[in-house]
Design an enzyme around this catalytic site. Structure first.
Site, PDB file in Angstrom:
ATOM      1  CE  LYS A   8      -2.001  -1.205   3.915  1.00  0.00           C
ATOM      2  NZ  LYS A   8      -1.291  -2.462   4.260  1.00  0.00           N
TER       3      LYS A   8
ATOM      4  NE  ARG B 127      -4.605  -1.441  10.159  1.00  0.00           N
ATOM      5  CZ  ARG B 127      -3.547  -0.932   9.537  1.00  0.00           C
ATOM      6  NH1 ARG B 127      -3.556   0.293   9.094  1.00  0.00           N
ATOM      7  NH2 ARG B 127      -2.483  -1.673   9.358  1.00  0.00           N
TER       8      ARG B 127
ATOM      9  NE  ARG C 217       7.799  -2.515   6.114  1.00  0.00           N
ATOM     10  CZ  ARG C 217       6.500  -2.426   6.309  1.00  0.00           C
ATOM     11  NH1 ARG C 217       5.745  -1.834   5.419  1.00  0.00           N
ATOM     12  NH2 ARG C 217       5.948  -2.948   7.371  1.00  0.00           N
TER      13      ARG C 217
ATOM     14  NE  ARG D 287       6.124  -0.356  10.192  1.00  0.00           N
ATOM     15  CZ  ARG D 287       5.019  -0.461   9.463  1.00  0.00           C
ATOM     16  NH1 ARG D 287       4.941   0.166   8.300  1.00  0.00           N
ATOM     17  NH2 ARG D 287       4.000  -1.192   9.887  1.00  0.00           N
TER      18      ARG D 287
ATOM     19  NE  ARG E 280       2.094  -5.032  11.178  1.00  0.00           N
ATOM     20  CZ  ARG E 280       3.254  -4.916  10.518  1.00  0.00           C
ATOM     21  NH1 ARG E 280       4.360  -5.430  11.022  1.00  0.00           N
ATOM     22  NH2 ARG E 280       3.309  -4.272   9.377  1.00  0.00           N
TER      23      ARG E 280
HETATM   24  P1  AP5 Z   1       4.872  -1.646   1.799  1.00  0.00           P
HETATM   25  O1  AP5 Z   1       4.527  -0.800   0.619  1.00  0.00           O
HETATM   26  O2  AP5 Z   1       5.652  -1.010   2.907  1.00  0.00           O
HETATM   27  O3  AP5 Z   1       3.564  -2.380   2.372  1.00  0.00           O
HETATM   28  P2  AP5 Z   1       2.313  -1.814   3.156  1.00  0.00           P
HETATM   29  O4  AP5 Z   1       1.102  -2.473   2.606  1.00  0.00           O
HETATM   30  O5  AP5 Z   1       2.331  -0.309   3.181  1.00  0.00           O
HETATM   31  O6  AP5 Z   1       2.632  -2.444   4.568  1.00  0.00           O
HETATM   32  P3  AP5 Z   1       2.552  -1.873   6.056  1.00  0.00           P
HETATM   33  O7  AP5 Z   1       3.266  -2.876   6.916  1.00  0.00           O
HETATM   34  O8  AP5 Z   1       3.049  -0.458   6.122  1.00  0.00           O
HETATM   35  O9  AP5 Z   1       1.062  -1.966   6.317  1.00  0.00           O
HETATM   36  P4  AP5 Z   1       0.404  -2.027   7.683  1.00  0.00           P
HETATM   37  O10 AP5 Z   1      -1.007  -1.892   7.273  1.00  0.00           O
HETATM   38  O11 AP5 Z   1       0.741  -3.207   8.510  1.00  0.00           O
HETATM   39  O12 AP5 Z   1       1.092  -0.834   8.490  1.00  0.00           O
HETATM   40  P5  AP5 Z   1       0.595   0.602   8.918  1.00  0.00           P
HETATM   41  O13 AP5 Z   1       1.764   1.484   8.953  1.00  0.00           O
HETATM   42  O14 AP5 Z   1      -0.614   1.010   8.166  1.00  0.00           O
HETATM   43  O15 AP5 Z   1       5.669  -2.929   1.243  1.00  0.00           O
HETATM   44  C1  AP5 Z   1       6.173  -3.920   2.122  1.00  0.00           C
HETATM   45  C2  AP5 Z   1       7.520  -4.446   1.564  1.00  0.00           C
HETATM   46  O16 AP5 Z   1       7.268  -5.172   0.358  1.00  0.00           O
HETATM   47  C3  AP5 Z   1       8.528  -3.348   1.195  1.00  0.00           C
HETATM   48  O17 AP5 Z   1       9.817  -3.781   1.536  1.00  0.00           O
HETATM   49  C4  AP5 Z   1       8.373  -3.175  -0.335  1.00  0.00           C
HETATM   50  O18 AP5 Z   1       9.575  -2.771  -0.945  1.00  0.00           O
HETATM   51  C5  AP5 Z   1       7.978  -4.592  -0.749  1.00  0.00           C
HETATM   52  N1  AP5 Z   1       7.025  -4.595  -1.880  1.00  0.00           N
HETATM   53  C6  AP5 Z   1       5.965  -3.752  -2.084  1.00  0.00           C
HETATM   54  N2  AP5 Z   1       5.302  -4.089  -3.190  1.00  0.00           N
HETATM   55  C7  AP5 Z   1       5.938  -5.185  -3.710  1.00  0.00           C
HETATM   56  C8  AP5 Z   1       5.726  -6.000  -4.872  1.00  0.00           C
HETATM   57  N3  AP5 Z   1       4.707  -5.761  -5.705  1.00  0.00           N
HETATM   58  N4  AP5 Z   1       6.574  -7.028  -5.081  1.00  0.00           N
HETATM   59  C9  AP5 Z   1       7.621  -7.290  -4.227  1.00  0.00           C
HETATM   60  N5  AP5 Z   1       7.888  -6.545  -3.120  1.00  0.00           N
HETATM   61  C10 AP5 Z   1       7.052  -5.512  -2.871  1.00  0.00           C
HETATM   62  O19 AP5 Z   1       0.107   0.304  10.425  1.00  0.00           O
HETATM   63  C11 AP5 Z   1       1.004  -0.010  11.460  1.00  0.00           C
HETATM   64  C12 AP5 Z   1       0.243  -0.108  12.783  1.00  0.00           C
HETATM   65  O20 AP5 Z   1      -0.370   1.171  13.098  1.00  0.00           O
HETATM   66  C13 AP5 Z   1      -0.931  -1.105  12.829  1.00  0.00           C
HETATM   67  O21 AP5 Z   1      -0.499  -2.413  13.122  1.00  0.00           O
HETATM   68  C14 AP5 Z   1      -1.795  -0.497  13.948  1.00  0.00           C
HETATM   69  O22 AP5 Z   1      -1.247  -0.781  15.216  1.00  0.00           O
HETATM   70  C15 AP5 Z   1      -1.652   1.001  13.690  1.00  0.00           C
HETATM   71  N6  AP5 Z   1      -2.684   1.535  12.785  1.00  0.00           N
HETATM   72  C16 AP5 Z   1      -2.471   2.117  11.554  1.00  0.00           C
HETATM   73  N7  AP5 Z   1      -3.614   2.511  11.005  1.00  0.00           N
HETATM   74  C17 AP5 Z   1      -4.600   2.175  11.878  1.00  0.00           C
HETATM   75  C18 AP5 Z   1      -6.016   2.311  11.857  1.00  0.00           C
HETATM   76  N8  AP5 Z   1      -6.664   2.848  10.800  1.00  0.00           N
HETATM   77  N9  AP5 Z   1      -6.726   1.856  12.924  1.00  0.00           N
HETATM   78  C19 AP5 Z   1      -6.101   1.319  14.004  1.00  0.00           C
HETATM   79  N10 AP5 Z   1      -4.749   1.152  14.083  1.00  0.00           N
HETATM   80  C20 AP5 Z   1      -4.013   1.578  13.029  1.00  0.00           C
END
Ligand code: AP5
Length: 219
Positions: A14, A88, A127, A161, A172
């Site tokens: 994402k 979410r 990552r 991270r 997660r």
């Molecule tokens: P990346 O693009 O970083 O993936 P992502 O989907 O953004 O993953 P996140 O881990 O950031 O998502 P998340 O939802 O767990 O975390 P968030 O920060 O929102 O890609 C991942 C890796 O794969 C990278 O190394 C990239 O290079 C590689 N890659 C990408 N595309 C690829 C492809 N096509 N092929 C091969 N490799 C590829 O949330 C973190 C925490 O915050 C949550 O756990 C929760 O505690 C809290 N939180 C956030 N939002 C909320 C909410 N709305 N409500 C409640 N808690 C929340």
């Protein structure tokens, strides 16, 4: 103005795709994960609690994240928003709908990025990101050109991270399947859902998302 949600499990790509859309289409990227990571460094009691919840891999309360999004939407006059990691839960989805309606906006597409669990583990464990500009890398699939130096801004502040470990990832993923995946049905029912193959290469996924945006614009 096009407003979209990127919906998918941790590591689906994402953030990677959102950064491209910002660059290519001038949209505004609203990531609740990034906002919460900023909040956790604030030194406040709220920041400390948020850090504990995130490191475990649990979800932060709806009240906090809805408040963060509300604040951002009020302060932005954008060419379109990319909601990344929000909503979410069903409560967050209802809140987003109400916020957009209040400002005379609407949701154009919800893009579900489908990736299987095995690939997610591989992606999360490799990552790292630039602490200065936020560029996202991977040990195997997207390494920096020069070791230890960000391709985009030249910084050597490359970070992993705290929640990118096997135990937090398990939580997660469970949170995703239990609380977030029901949104697939929610948005399917609303007629807003599009699905792309998140297992494809980064450029291919970007193309599939561009197709969805063109389709959504002409509908
Ligand atoms: P990346 O693009 O970083 O993936 P992502 O989907 O953004 O993953 P996140 O881990 O950031 O998502 P998340 O939802 O767990 O975390 P968030 O920060 O929102 O890609 C991942 C890796 O794969 C990278 O190394 C990239 O290079 C590689 N890659 C990408 N595309 C690829 C492809 N096509 N092929 C091969 N490799 C590829 O949330 C973190 C925490 O915050 C949550 O756990 C929760 O505690 C809290 N939180 C956030 N939002 C909320 C909410 N709305 N409500 C409640 N808690 C929340």
């Amino acid at each position: 103005m096009t407003n979209i949600i990127l919906l998918g499990p941790p590591g689906a790509g994402k953030g990677t795709q959102a950064r491209r859309l910002v660059e290519e289409r001038g949209m505004v990227h609203l990531s609740t994960g990034d906002m919460l990571r900023e909040a956790r460094t604030s030194g406040t009691e709220m920041g400390r609690k948020v850090a504990e919840v995130m490191d475990r891999g649990d979800l932060v309360t709806d009240e906090i994240v809805i408040g963060l999004i509300e604040e951002k939407l009020a302060g932005e006059n954008a060419r379109g928003f990319i909601f990344d990691g929000f909503p979410r839960t069903l409560a967050q989805a209802d809140a987003l709908g109400a916020l957009l309606k209040r400002s005379g906006n609407r949701l154009d597409a919800v893009i579900e990025m489908r990736v299987d669990d095995e690939a997610l583990v591989e992606r999360i464990s490799g990552r790292f990101t630039c602490g200065q500009c936020g560029e996202v890398y991977h040990d195997k699939t997207r390494p920096t050109k020069a070791e230890g130096v960000c391709d985009e801004c030249g910084s050597t502040d490359l970070r992993r991270r705290a929640d990118d470990n096997a135990e937090s990832l398990k939580t997660r993923l469970m949170e995703y399947y239990k609380k977030t995946s029901p949104l697939i049905g929610y948005y399917y029912h609303a007629g807003d859902l599009f699905t792309v193959d998140g297992l494809a290469e980064i450029d291919q996924v970007a193309k599939a998302i561009a197709n969805v945006l063109d389709q959504a614009k002409s509908s």
